[in-house]
Design an enzyme around this catalytic site. Sequence first.
Site, PDB file in Angstrom:
ATOM      1  N   GLU A 560       0.880  -1.183   0.000  1.00 20.22           N
ATOM      2  CA  GLU A 560       0.000   0.000   0.000  1.00 20.22           C
ATOM      3  C   GLU A 560       0.914   1.229   0.000  1.00 20.22           C
ATOM      4  O   GLU A 560       0.969   2.000   0.953  1.00 20.22           O
ATOM      5  CB  GLU A 560      -0.915  -0.007   1.230  1.00 20.22           C
ATOM      6  CG  GLU A 560      -2.039   1.023   1.153  1.00 20.22           C
ATOM      7  CD  GLU A 560      -2.877   1.072   2.431  1.00 20.22           C
ATOM      8  OE1 GLU A 560      -2.501   0.440   3.429  1.00 20.22           O
ATOM      9  OE2 GLU A 560      -3.905   1.776   2.417  1.00 20.22           O
ATOM     10  N   HIS A 585      -4.576  -4.689  -0.349  1.00 24.13           N
ATOM     11  CA  HIS A 585      -4.250  -3.596  -1.278  1.00 24.13           C
ATOM     12  C   HIS A 585      -3.339  -4.053  -2.422  1.00 24.13           C
ATOM     13  O   HIS A 585      -3.735  -3.988  -3.580  1.00 24.13           O
ATOM     14  CB  HIS A 585      -3.628  -2.387  -0.561  1.00 24.13           C
ATOM     15  CG  HIS A 585      -4.589  -1.705   0.348  1.00 24.13           C
ATOM     16  ND1 HIS A 585      -5.626  -0.953  -0.117  1.00 24.13           N
ATOM     17  CD2 HIS A 585      -4.678  -1.690   1.701  1.00 24.13           C
ATOM     18  CE1 HIS A 585      -6.332  -0.483   0.914  1.00 24.13           C
ATOM     19  NE2 HIS A 585      -5.774  -0.939   2.026  1.00 24.13           N
ATOM     20  N   ASP A 643     -12.505   1.223   4.408  1.00 25.02           N
ATOM     21  CA  ASP A 643     -13.045   2.042   5.500  1.00 25.02           C
ATOM     22  C   ASP A 643     -14.193   2.905   4.970  1.00 25.02           C
ATOM     23  O   ASP A 643     -14.099   4.139   4.945  1.00 25.02           O
ATOM     24  CB  ASP A 643     -11.948   2.972   6.046  1.00 25.02           C
ATOM     25  CG  ASP A 643     -10.702   2.201   6.446  1.00 25.02           C
ATOM     26  OD1 ASP A 643     -10.723   1.547   7.505  1.00 25.02           O
ATOM     27  OD2 ASP A 643      -9.717   2.233   5.692  1.00 25.02           O
TER      28      ASP A 643
HETATM   29  O1  NOS Z   1      -5.981   1.191   4.311  1.00 27.33           O
HETATM   30  C1  NOS Z   1      -5.470   0.969   5.411  1.00 27.33           C
HETATM   31  N1  NOS Z   1      -4.189   0.571   5.496  1.00 27.33           N
HETATM   32  C2  NOS Z   1      -3.562   0.328   6.675  1.00 27.33           C
HETATM   33  N2  NOS Z   1      -4.172   0.468   7.840  1.00 27.33           N
HETATM   34  C3  NOS Z   1      -5.458   0.853   7.813  1.00 27.33           C
HETATM   35  C4  NOS Z   1      -6.150   1.114   6.636  1.00 27.33           C
HETATM   36  N3  NOS Z   1      -7.399   1.470   6.960  1.00 27.33           N
HETATM   37  C5  NOS Z   1      -7.482   1.425   8.304  1.00 27.33           C
HETATM   38  N4  NOS Z   1      -6.306   1.063   8.807  1.00 27.33           N
HETATM   39  C6  NOS Z   1      -5.927   0.933  10.203  1.00 27.33           C
HETATM   40  O2  NOS Z   1      -6.882   0.206  10.879  1.00 27.33           O
HETATM   41  C7  NOS Z   1      -7.067   0.772  12.140  1.00 27.33           C
HETATM   42  C8  NOS Z   1      -8.490   0.521  12.564  1.00 27.33           C
HETATM   43  O3  NOS Z   1      -8.751  -0.843  12.568  1.00 27.33           O
HETATM   44  C9  NOS Z   1      -6.746   2.246  11.972  1.00 27.33           C
HETATM   45  O4  NOS Z   1      -6.183   2.774  13.122  1.00 27.33           O
HETATM   46  C10 NOS Z   1      -5.798   2.288  10.835  1.00 27.33           C
HETATM   47  O5  NOS Z   1      -4.487   2.385  11.332  1.00 27.33           O
END
Ligand code: NOS
Length: 711
Positions: A560, A585, A643
């Site tokens: 990512e 990703h 998300d």
């Molecule tokens: O796309 C992403 N890549 C990496 N980490 C993520 C992504 N979206 C969310 N979080 C991580 O997941 C946590 C919540 O479960 C968040 O704090 C964020 O650090």
Amino acid sequence: MSPQGSEGSGGSLLSPSPLPPEGPHCGPADSCKAGSPVKPAPLEPDGDRPDSPKEILDLDSHNAAARRSASGFPYDPRTAPHPHMMPRPPYSTHPYHGAHYAPQRPHPHLMEALQRPPHLPFPPGQPRMALYGHPQASGHFQGMQVQQRALAPEHYLHPGQQAMCTGSPRSTGKTPSCRASCCPKIHALAHILHRRSPPNTAYSMAPQPFLHGLQVTVLSVLLLCWAGVCGGSPDPRHRDSLIQQEASQQTGGTVLLTEAERRLSTHLHKLKRQEVEGPQFPPAMHFFKARPFIQRSPVFKLLQKMPKGAALHLHDFSVVGVDWLVKNVTYRRHCYICFTPTQSVRFVFSATQPRPLPCCSSWVLLETLRAKVDNTSDLDHSLMQNLTLFTDDPAAAYPSQDVVWSRFEETFLAALGLVTHAPVFKDYFYEALRQFYMDNVMYLELRALLVKTYELDGRLHDRAWSLEAYRDVARQFVTEHPDFLGARIIFTVHRGLNLSEAEAVVEEAMQLQKKFPEVMAGFDMVGREDRGRPLWYFREALSLPAERGVTLPYFFHAGETDWEGRDVDENLLDALLFNTSRIGHGFALTRHPLAKELSRKRGVAVEVCPISNQVLKLVSDLRTHPAASLMSEGHPMVVSSDDPATFGATGLSYDFYEAFVGLGGLSAHLGTLKELAMNSIRYSSLSPQLKDKALALWQRKWDQFISENSQ
Ligand SMILES: O=c1[nH]cnc2c1ncn2[C@@H]1O[C@H](CO)[C@@H](O)[C@H]1O
């Protein structure tokens, strides 16, 4: 009290500024500076760290932290909140200078990995996720039987080619040597290619590359050479043949469609063409700008109705629209709010006045606040803005990846005190299942931090409680909605951890996996890859399950990033070396041909999240998303929404739209959608029996969708 900035129209909720004398209650002098997205790297030794909102929202922890910080450490992990709960990531921009990070070394296993049979390079005791192979193309697979992927010479050598070889329609007959030299060579090569192709089977659930890269190249060169050498002008029929072959390589390119499905596919194509030719092409715009156009799109409306299968890449606290959090949860009794200097908010439920929180104003009961402000909808709107990245002007609000990630993590912190209140935790998950179900999704795999949840009286619950809660709520939902399949949890921790913390957490993950095999799917590391530690740093922790002969499936986020050649850029290969079941990703995969080949050969699907990648600024125009090329070559993939709540989306349909219209362009058709939906079941963590059940259920829904929309 009237928080400045919350009055007036739609302004975002700002913390009081200048801050009142009693607040904010900060720790070390520089520990709560507004806006700074990074902190120095945590130093060992480790110690107990608070990891529940109650602890984080607790003055005692703060006081203890302040006392310990006097020891001179710029940042002491023993006193710091859990990384997920830090207002800023607890690691530095140069995270690897700690004694525990060994410099990146070449991966000796890698070449070995390529030379051995697929599963051998991986540590013993880490069995690969079972690949689903349906024995017969019958029953609910009828519609999924596909054309033979390996083409016999007569397929790629159009019948007319014989004639062409002796002279194209417009041939002047100037290529007499062609018959003698070119054609036999071409046929010989064609036969070699045919022999190398896999057998003619019904659709394999673990799709193989239907033509080896070399074969494709040779074939293309062959046909182009044919056109160039054997004829003056290319024969349109040969051109068609090449186009068809290329189309058959894409995701869904070999799915056989029924008559009704073809009708719907044609209709979809017409609708899509109108969008392509229209004045605004949503996938080329930032999602925040594109959303109203997508909502009006007839393609999107069809995608909403389409049974999409499973959502396999989602994060725990961003799966329910933020309006539900504000309108439902913040209106519950005992909900307090405070304001941070980073222009964010924190919430907590408490029967009594909560103890002040470091780096936050005094707590105010929301009920009291609402009674004092003139316009509660403005206040609610402001609260929502703190829980999402959505804004009218994303370019101005998020000029860089640093800014957008810093704000992104703030949205999770803002939601944390709400969603980890034990009763809300369960309701939130139920609402998530409901929202996805309404979007025609039938199964979820949720990456969850499993942070401690808390009761009104301050009691805390551990990770096992959260897993039990997830399991019970999912069961209840399935009982009430028998056409829904449930959910499984991928336990995640932040990649800002140090090695000994990671070892402890992997130990715990193994125990949880053993205790809750039904609900727990595996383990992953989350947080911004570019700022976190690479997987290789954690190799000793990640090797523990294999060393113990314990199964802990991995579902690693990897690639990512759009930085090439940094340590984290090796995460893709390392994820595969650690036998990841899927790749979260995989944005960088097209820059790693070896990783790409391994992932394809092993059926390790990439979880593509187009909107997330755009909002978090890896790509701006989704037509240029790297997964567009993965899609055109039929790389194993699923589409997910990461998300959705933080990005102002819901469910899965927006990401399906971006994938279908933006990544797939005019080439993607109903077969593409069908394969993507089926992939989501095929590449899930479900057992073979449950996959069968899921596919049968999905097929029934699909047939109904086709019959209702193909007229
Ligand atoms: O796309 C992403 N890549 C990496 N980490 C993520 C992504 N979206 C969310 N979080 C991580 O997941 C946590 C919540 O479960 C968040 O704090 C964020 O650090």
